[in-house]
Write a protein that holds these residues in place. Sequence first.
Motif, PDB file in Angstrom:
ATOM      1  N   UNK A  44      11.101  13.296  -4.066  1.00 39.79           N
ATOM      2  CA  UNK A  44      11.572  12.451  -5.158  1.00 39.79           C
ATOM      3  C   UNK A  44      12.868  11.761  -4.781  1.00 39.79           C
ATOM      4  N   UNK A  45      13.786  12.476  -4.098  1.00 42.72           N
ATOM      5  CA  UNK A  45      15.033  11.857  -3.686  1.00 42.72           C
ATOM      6  C   UNK A  45      14.785  10.680  -2.760  1.00 42.72           C
ATOM      7  N   UNK A  46      13.844  10.844  -1.840  1.00 45.19           N
ATOM      8  CA  UNK A  46      13.576   9.804  -0.863  1.00 45.19           C
ATOM      9  C   UNK A  46      12.737   8.692  -1.480  1.00 45.19           C
ATOM     10  N   UNK A  47      11.704   9.074  -2.217  1.00 40.99           N
ATOM     11  CA  UNK A  47      10.726   8.109  -2.683  1.00 40.99           C
ATOM     12  C   UNK A  47      11.116   7.400  -3.981  1.00 40.99           C
ATOM     13  N   UNK A  48      11.780   8.090  -4.886  1.00 35.37           N
ATOM     14  CA  UNK A  48      11.868   7.595  -6.247  1.00 35.37           C
ATOM     15  C   UNK A  48      13.254   7.182  -6.691  1.00 35.37           C
ATOM     16  N   UNK A  49      14.056   6.632  -5.857  1.00 32.62           N
ATOM     17  CA  UNK A  49      15.199   5.955  -6.404  1.00 32.62           C
ATOM     18  C   UNK A  49      16.564   6.458  -6.076  1.00 32.62           C
ATOM     19  N   UNK A 168      33.378   4.500  13.118  1.00 35.39           N
ATOM     20  CA  UNK A 168      33.510   5.715  12.309  1.00 35.39           C
ATOM     21  C   UNK A 168      34.403   5.493  11.090  1.00 35.39           C
ATOM     22  N   UNK A 169      35.413   4.648  11.219  1.00 37.20           N
ATOM     23  CA  UNK A 169      36.365   4.428  10.129  1.00 37.20           C
ATOM     24  C   UNK A 169      35.968   3.272   9.210  1.00 37.20           C
ATOM     25  N   UNK A 170      34.893   2.568   9.532  1.00 37.59           N
ATOM     26  CA  UNK A 170      34.422   1.441   8.716  1.00 37.59           C
ATOM     27  C   UNK A 170      33.854   1.962   7.401  1.00 37.59           C
ATOM     28  N   UNK A 171      34.081   1.212   6.343  1.00 37.15           N
ATOM     29  CA  UNK A 171      33.427   1.511   5.071  1.00 37.15           C
ATOM     30  C   UNK A 171      33.184   0.203   4.332  1.00 37.15           C
ATOM     31  N   UNK A 172      32.431   0.284   3.253  1.00 37.26           N
ATOM     32  CA  UNK A 172      32.037  -0.900   2.501  1.00 37.26           C
ATOM     33  C   UNK A 172      32.491  -0.766   1.054  1.00 37.26           C
ATOM     34  N   UNK A 173      32.977  -1.841   0.502  1.00 41.02           N
ATOM     35  CA  UNK A 173      33.297  -1.921  -0.918  1.00 41.02           C
ATOM     36  C   UNK A 173      32.238  -2.780  -1.578  1.00 41.02           C
ATOM     37  N   UNK A 174      31.423  -2.179  -2.424  1.00 39.59           N
ATOM     38  CA  UNK A 174      30.340  -2.907  -3.096  1.00 39.59           C
ATOM     39  C   UNK A 174      30.736  -3.212  -4.531  1.00 39.59           C
ATOM     40  N   UNK A 175      30.476  -4.430  -4.950  1.00 35.73           N
ATOM     41  CA  UNK A 175      30.766  -4.860  -6.323  1.00 35.73           C
ATOM     42  C   UNK A 175      29.724  -4.225  -7.230  1.00 35.73           C
ATOM     43  N   UNK A 176      30.195  -3.429  -8.180  1.00 34.30           N
ATOM     44  CA  UNK A 176      29.290  -2.614  -8.994  1.00 34.30           C
ATOM     45  C   UNK A 176      28.251  -3.444  -9.742  1.00 34.30           C
ATOM     46  N   UNK A 177      28.637  -4.594 -10.289  1.00 27.66           N
ATOM     47  CA  UNK A 177      27.654  -5.365 -11.066  1.00 27.66           C
ATOM     48  C   UNK A 177      26.735  -6.230 -10.202  1.00 27.66           C
ATOM     49  N   UNK A 178      26.850  -6.102  -8.873  1.00 28.32           N
ATOM     50  CA  UNK A 178      25.931  -6.808  -7.974  1.00 28.32           C
ATOM     51  C   UNK A 178      24.859  -5.875  -7.420  1.00 28.32           C
ATOM     52  N   UNK A 179      24.969  -4.586  -7.732  1.00 27.13           N
ATOM     53  CA  UNK A 179      23.966  -3.610  -7.297  1.00 27.13           C
ATOM     54  C   UNK A 179      23.434  -2.875  -8.523  1.00 27.13           C
ATOM     55  N   UNK A 180      22.269  -2.275  -8.343  1.00 23.45           N
ATOM     56  CA  UNK A 180      21.634  -1.555  -9.444  1.00 23.45           C
ATOM     57  C   UNK A 180      20.980  -0.306  -8.875  1.00 23.45           C
ATOM     58  N   UNK A 181      20.996   0.758  -9.636  1.00 25.26           N
ATOM     59  CA  UNK A 181      20.390   2.021  -9.225  1.00 25.26           C
ATOM     60  C   UNK A 181      18.875   1.864  -9.236  1.00 25.26           C
ATOM     61  N   UNK A 182      18.217   2.346  -8.205  1.00 25.46           N
ATOM     62  CA  UNK A 182      16.777   2.167  -8.073  1.00 25.46           C
ATOM     63  C   UNK A 182      16.007   2.790  -9.238  1.00 25.46           C
TER      64      UNK A 182
END
Length: 197
Positions: A44-49, A168-182
Amino acid sequence: MFYATFFNMAARIGDFDFRKFRHILMTITISISVVVECVTADDADVEWGEHLLCRNCGHEVAKASDLINVPSPHALLQRNETIMGRDVLLQIFQNPGGLQFDLITTSSALVQSMNQKYPADTWFDNYTWRLVKCIRCQVHLGWCYEPGDKLQAKCHNCDKVNEAITEKMRFFGLILNRVIHQQYADSLVMSPKFYGG
């Protein structure tokens, strides 16, 4: 849509028994729910969201396991939110143009980074930033943060070491309203209502 199409086709055939049709649909529905319930928790973790998706096109951007907390003293506001079952630091930032962004941070993301690095106006001290876009639809999703000169290891003729440390030290800042939970996106798909007699 499926039910309506099936109903219309069956009605044209003649001698259509609505009760039999309803019984067949109920059997199919019960069979499908039994199969779904038999999926293990790991599957379920892998397949469903367990992904964050691009809100614009649905492309998988990051996994739940990629979420990390990188606090910044430049945030206007910081608060903890539960996202995909994890406690995540949500930070609000304002750019020089006055636009505000709710940002979450991830250790990796399936995005396209722009070539140009910018050391100025960074929200994370000693990090440069690049714009990142969705690979599929090219919508701006956030920024990639990489260590600036002060954080990179100083090593004569060791470019590979510096690349490994930067990675290793790279990270990403994602804009919350541009992504959605599966899982939320999947819940928006509606099945047709069935009215029977």
